[in-house]
Write a protein that holds these residues in place. Sequence first.
Motif, PDB file in Angstrom:
ATOM      1  N   VAL A   1     -13.512 -36.881 -64.031  1.00  0.00           N
ATOM      2  CA  VAL A   1     -13.754 -38.259 -63.571  1.00  0.00           C
ATOM      3  C   VAL A   1     -13.215 -39.316 -64.182  1.00  0.00           C
ATOM      4  O   VAL A   1     -13.657 -39.303 -65.577  1.00  0.00           O
ATOM      5  CB  VAL A   1     -15.194 -38.320 -62.895  1.00  0.00           C
ATOM      6  CG1 VAL A   1     -15.381 -39.494 -62.256  1.00  0.00           C
ATOM      7  CG2 VAL A   1     -15.741 -37.165 -62.221  1.00  0.00           C
ATOM      8  N   THR A   2     -12.414 -40.343 -63.971  1.00  0.00           N
ATOM      9  CA  THR A   2     -12.037 -41.186 -64.542  1.00  0.00           C
ATOM     10  C   THR A   2     -12.857 -42.434 -64.337  1.00  0.00           C
ATOM     11  O   THR A   2     -13.050 -42.739 -63.024  1.00  0.00           O
ATOM     12  CB  THR A   2     -10.591 -41.886 -64.758  1.00  0.00           C
ATOM     13  OG1 THR A   2     -10.228 -41.938 -63.493  1.00  0.00           O
ATOM     14  CG2 THR A   2      -9.726 -40.608 -65.274  1.00  0.00           C
ATOM     15  N   THR A   3     -13.414 -43.351 -65.081  1.00  0.00           N
ATOM     16  CA  THR A   3     -14.124 -44.559 -64.601  1.00  0.00           C
ATOM     17  C   THR A   3     -13.829 -45.718 -65.553  1.00  0.00           C
ATOM     18  O   THR A   3     -13.268 -45.782 -66.499  1.00  0.00           O
ATOM     19  CB  THR A   3     -15.783 -44.302 -64.829  1.00  0.00           C
ATOM     20  OG1 THR A   3     -15.972 -44.183 -66.548  1.00  0.00           O
ATOM     21  CG2 THR A   3     -16.296 -42.919 -64.386  1.00  0.00           C
ATOM     22  N   ASP A   4     -14.226 -47.142 -64.913  1.00  0.00           N
ATOM     23  CA  ASP A   4     -14.287 -48.225 -65.677  1.00  0.00           C
ATOM     24  C   ASP A   4     -15.401 -47.901 -66.598  1.00  0.00           C
ATOM     25  O   ASP A   4     -16.210 -46.758 -66.642  1.00  0.00           O
ATOM     26  CB  ASP A   4     -14.459 -49.363 -64.773  1.00  0.00           C
ATOM     27  CG  ASP A   4     -13.560 -49.656 -63.641  1.00  0.00           C
ATOM     28  OD1 ASP A   4     -12.336 -49.219 -64.053  1.00  0.00           O
ATOM     29  OD2 ASP A   4     -13.847 -49.946 -62.764  1.00  0.00           O
TER      30      ASP A   4
ATOM     31  N   ILE B   1      -8.818 -41.108 -55.604  1.00  0.00           N
ATOM     32  CA  ILE B   1      -8.195 -42.326 -56.483  1.00  0.00           C
ATOM     33  C   ILE B   1      -8.548 -43.418 -56.013  1.00  0.00           C
ATOM     34  O   ILE B   1      -8.269 -43.702 -54.707  1.00  0.00           O
ATOM     35  CB  ILE B   1      -6.575 -42.185 -56.804  1.00  0.00           C
ATOM     36  CG1 ILE B   1      -6.311 -43.203 -57.785  1.00  0.00           C
ATOM     37  CG2 ILE B   1      -5.830 -42.217 -55.572  1.00  0.00           C
ATOM     38  CD1 ILE B   1      -4.979 -42.885 -58.459  1.00  0.00           C
ATOM     39  N   ARG B   2      -9.122 -44.664 -56.615  1.00  0.00           N
ATOM     40  CA  ARG B   2      -9.403 -45.753 -56.008  1.00  0.00           C
ATOM     41  C   ARG B   2      -8.136 -46.781 -55.593  1.00  0.00           C
ATOM     42  O   ARG B   2      -7.119 -46.497 -56.169  1.00  0.00           O
ATOM     43  CB  ARG B   2     -10.006 -46.277 -57.361  1.00  0.00           C
ATOM     44  CG  ARG B   2     -10.969 -47.811 -56.690  1.00  0.00           C
ATOM     45  CD  ARG B   2     -11.961 -48.227 -57.765  1.00  0.00           C
ATOM     46  NE  ARG B   2     -11.041 -48.793 -58.798  1.00  0.00           N
ATOM     47  CZ  ARG B   2     -11.450 -48.974 -60.112  1.00  0.00           C
ATOM     48  NH1 ARG B   2     -12.819 -48.939 -60.365  1.00  0.00           N
ATOM     49  NH2 ARG B   2     -10.764 -49.759 -60.987  1.00  0.00           N
ATOM     50  N   SER B   3      -8.255 -47.264 -54.492  1.00  0.00           N
ATOM     51  CA  SER B   3      -6.924 -47.950 -53.675  1.00  0.00           C
ATOM     52  C   SER B   3      -6.545 -49.010 -54.764  1.00  0.00           C
ATOM     53  O   SER B   3      -5.373 -48.987 -54.512  1.00  0.00           O
ATOM     54  CB  SER B   3      -7.558 -48.756 -52.389  1.00  0.00           C
ATOM     55  OG  SER B   3      -8.744 -49.769 -52.835  1.00  0.00           O
ATOM     56  N   ASP B   4      -6.970 -49.491 -55.784  1.00  0.00           N
ATOM     57  CA  ASP B   4      -6.291 -50.392 -56.702  1.00  0.00           C
ATOM     58  C   ASP B   4      -5.427 -50.001 -57.642  1.00  0.00           C
ATOM     59  O   ASP B   4      -4.707 -50.372 -58.689  1.00  0.00           O
ATOM     60  CB  ASP B   4      -7.245 -51.597 -57.056  1.00  0.00           C
ATOM     61  CG  ASP B   4      -8.434 -50.956 -58.225  1.00  0.00           C
ATOM     62  OD1 ASP B   4      -8.634 -49.822 -57.836  1.00  0.00           O
ATOM     63  OD2 ASP B   4      -8.752 -51.638 -59.123  1.00  0.00           O
ATOM     64  N   LEU B   5      -5.393 -48.560 -57.785  1.00  0.00           N
ATOM     65  CA  LEU B   5      -4.822 -47.947 -58.782  1.00  0.00           C
ATOM     66  C   LEU B   5      -3.412 -47.163 -58.354  1.00  0.00           C
ATOM     67  O   LEU B   5      -3.322 -46.975 -57.368  1.00  0.00           O
ATOM     68  CB  LEU B   5      -5.507 -46.639 -59.275  1.00  0.00           C
ATOM     69  CG  LEU B   5      -6.839 -47.078 -60.077  1.00  0.00           C
ATOM     70  CD1 LEU B   5      -7.846 -45.895 -60.381  1.00  0.00           C
ATOM     71  CD2 LEU B   5      -6.745 -48.262 -61.181  1.00  0.00           C
TER      72      LEU B   5
ATOM     73  N   GLY C   1     -20.885 -45.559 -58.295  1.00  0.00           N
ATOM     74  CA  GLY C   1     -20.381 -46.767 -57.519  1.00  0.00           C
ATOM     75  C   GLY C   1     -18.832 -46.935 -57.663  1.00  0.00           C
ATOM     76  O   GLY C   1     -18.063 -45.983 -57.876  1.00  0.00           O
ATOM     77  N   ASP C   2     -18.660 -48.288 -57.555  1.00  0.00           N
ATOM     78  CA  ASP C   2     -17.325 -48.780 -57.489  1.00  0.00           C
ATOM     79  C   ASP C   2     -16.776 -48.747 -59.003  1.00  0.00           C
ATOM     80  O   ASP C   2     -15.223 -48.798 -58.981  1.00  0.00           O
ATOM     81  CB  ASP C   2     -17.314 -50.075 -57.441  1.00  0.00           C
ATOM     82  CG  ASP C   2     -17.803 -50.448 -55.834  1.00  0.00           C
ATOM     83  OD1 ASP C   2     -17.468 -49.371 -54.977  1.00  0.00           O
ATOM     84  OD2 ASP C   2     -18.093 -51.315 -55.474  1.00  0.00           O
ATOM     85  N   SER C   3     -17.435 -48.078 -60.099  1.00  0.00           N
ATOM     86  CA  SER C   3     -16.756 -47.746 -61.356  1.00  0.00           C
ATOM     87  C   SER C   3     -15.841 -46.673 -61.458  1.00  0.00           C
ATOM     88  O   SER C   3     -15.400 -46.477 -62.328  1.00  0.00           O
ATOM     89  CB  SER C   3     -17.771 -47.642 -62.417  1.00  0.00           C
ATOM     90  OG  SER C   3     -18.790 -48.934 -62.553  1.00  0.00           O
ATOM     91  N   MET C   4     -16.153 -45.819 -60.327  1.00  0.00           N
ATOM     92  CA  MET C   4     -15.171 -44.658 -60.530  1.00  0.00           C
ATOM     93  C   MET C   4     -13.900 -44.868 -59.947  1.00  0.00           C
ATOM     94  O   MET C   4     -13.412 -45.598 -59.135  1.00  0.00           O
ATOM     95  CB  MET C   4     -15.689 -43.711 -59.360  1.00  0.00           C
ATOM     96  CG  MET C   4     -15.358 -42.510 -58.971  1.00  0.00           C
ATOM     97  SD  MET C   4     -15.892 -40.975 -57.842  1.00  0.00           S
ATOM     98  CE  MET C   4     -15.720 -42.026 -56.453  1.00  0.00           C
ATOM     99  N   ARG C   5     -12.862 -44.387 -60.815  1.00  0.00           N
ATOM    100  CA  ARG C   5     -11.459 -44.492 -60.598  1.00  0.00           C
ATOM    101  C   ARG C   5     -10.758 -43.243 -60.173  1.00  0.00           C
ATOM    102  O   ARG C   5     -10.188 -43.532 -59.010  1.00  0.00           O
ATOM    103  CB  ARG C   5     -10.760 -44.852 -62.022  1.00  0.00           C
ATOM    104  CG  ARG C   5     -11.538 -46.093 -62.851  1.00  0.00           C
ATOM    105  CD  ARG C   5     -10.931 -46.169 -64.129  1.00  0.00           C
ATOM    106  NE  ARG C   5      -9.343 -46.420 -64.178  1.00  0.00           N
ATOM    107  CZ  ARG C   5      -8.664 -47.483 -64.133  1.00  0.00           C
ATOM    108  NH1 ARG C   5      -9.396 -48.675 -64.308  1.00  0.00           N
ATOM    109  NH2 ARG C   5      -7.444 -47.511 -64.379  1.00  0.00           N
ATOM    110  N   SER C   6     -11.137 -42.246 -60.533  1.00  0.00           N
ATOM    111  CA  SER C   6     -10.600 -40.986 -59.686  1.00  0.00           C
ATOM    112  C   SER C   6     -11.251 -39.888 -59.995  1.00  0.00           C
ATOM    113  O   SER C   6     -12.256 -39.656 -60.987  1.00  0.00           O
ATOM    114  CB  SER C   6      -8.774 -40.748 -60.449  1.00  0.00           C
ATOM    115  OG  SER C   6      -9.010 -40.343 -61.745  1.00  0.00           O
ATOM    116  N   ILE C   7     -10.966 -38.810 -59.439  1.00  0.00           N
ATOM    117  CA  ILE C   7     -11.747 -37.523 -59.519  1.00  0.00           C
ATOM    118  C   ILE C   7     -10.584 -36.619 -59.292  1.00  0.00           C
ATOM    119  O   ILE C   7      -9.667 -36.424 -58.284  1.00  0.00           O
ATOM    120  CB  ILE C   7     -12.623 -37.242 -58.523  1.00  0.00           C
ATOM    121  CG1 ILE C   7     -13.795 -38.093 -58.359  1.00  0.00           C
ATOM    122  CG2 ILE C   7     -13.216 -35.780 -58.513  1.00  0.00           C
ATOM    123  CD1 ILE C   7     -14.813 -38.196 -57.208  1.00  0.00           C
TER     124      ILE C   7
END
Length: 127
Positions: A100-103, A41-45, A22-28
Motif C-alpha cells: 500500500v502506498t500512502t501520503d 489507485i487514487r484519482s489524482d495519481l 482514509g484519504d492518505s491512501m495512494r494505491s494498493i
Amino acid sequence: MGASSDDALADELVSACRTTIGDSMRSITYFTVEDYEQVYIRSDLERDAELDRFVANERLGFTSQQTYGDSELGAYEFTIRAFDRGYVTRVIVGDRGVYVTTDKIHMDEFEELATAVRGVLREHRSD
C-alpha cells in the motif's frame, strides 16, 4: 481463484485500508510470486506508473519471511519504506502479499494498516 473472488478480495482490501488511513491512501497492489494486480489507485495519481520494478522488489519479502523465520524478534509482521512524499507498507501472508502506498501518516497508523491487510489476506486464503 475466480473473478468474483478476486473482486471480493480487492473490495475488502480497499475497504480495510480506507477505513484505517482514509484519504492518505495512494494505491494498493496485490501480488503473488507469479502475478500482480493494482487493485486501487487514487484519482489524482498517474495511472501509468511502472509497477514491475516495485512488485519485483516487494516480492523479495517472500524470501525475507524465511530468512527471519522465528528470530528472537518474533514473527515478521510488515515492512515500511519511507520516501520524501510518502510510504510503502508491505504485508505478506503465506504466498500472497499486498503493498500500500500512502501520503505521510503517523507511525501508529502503519500497524493498524498492516493488521487490517493481514486480516483480509488470511480471510481469503487459497489453501
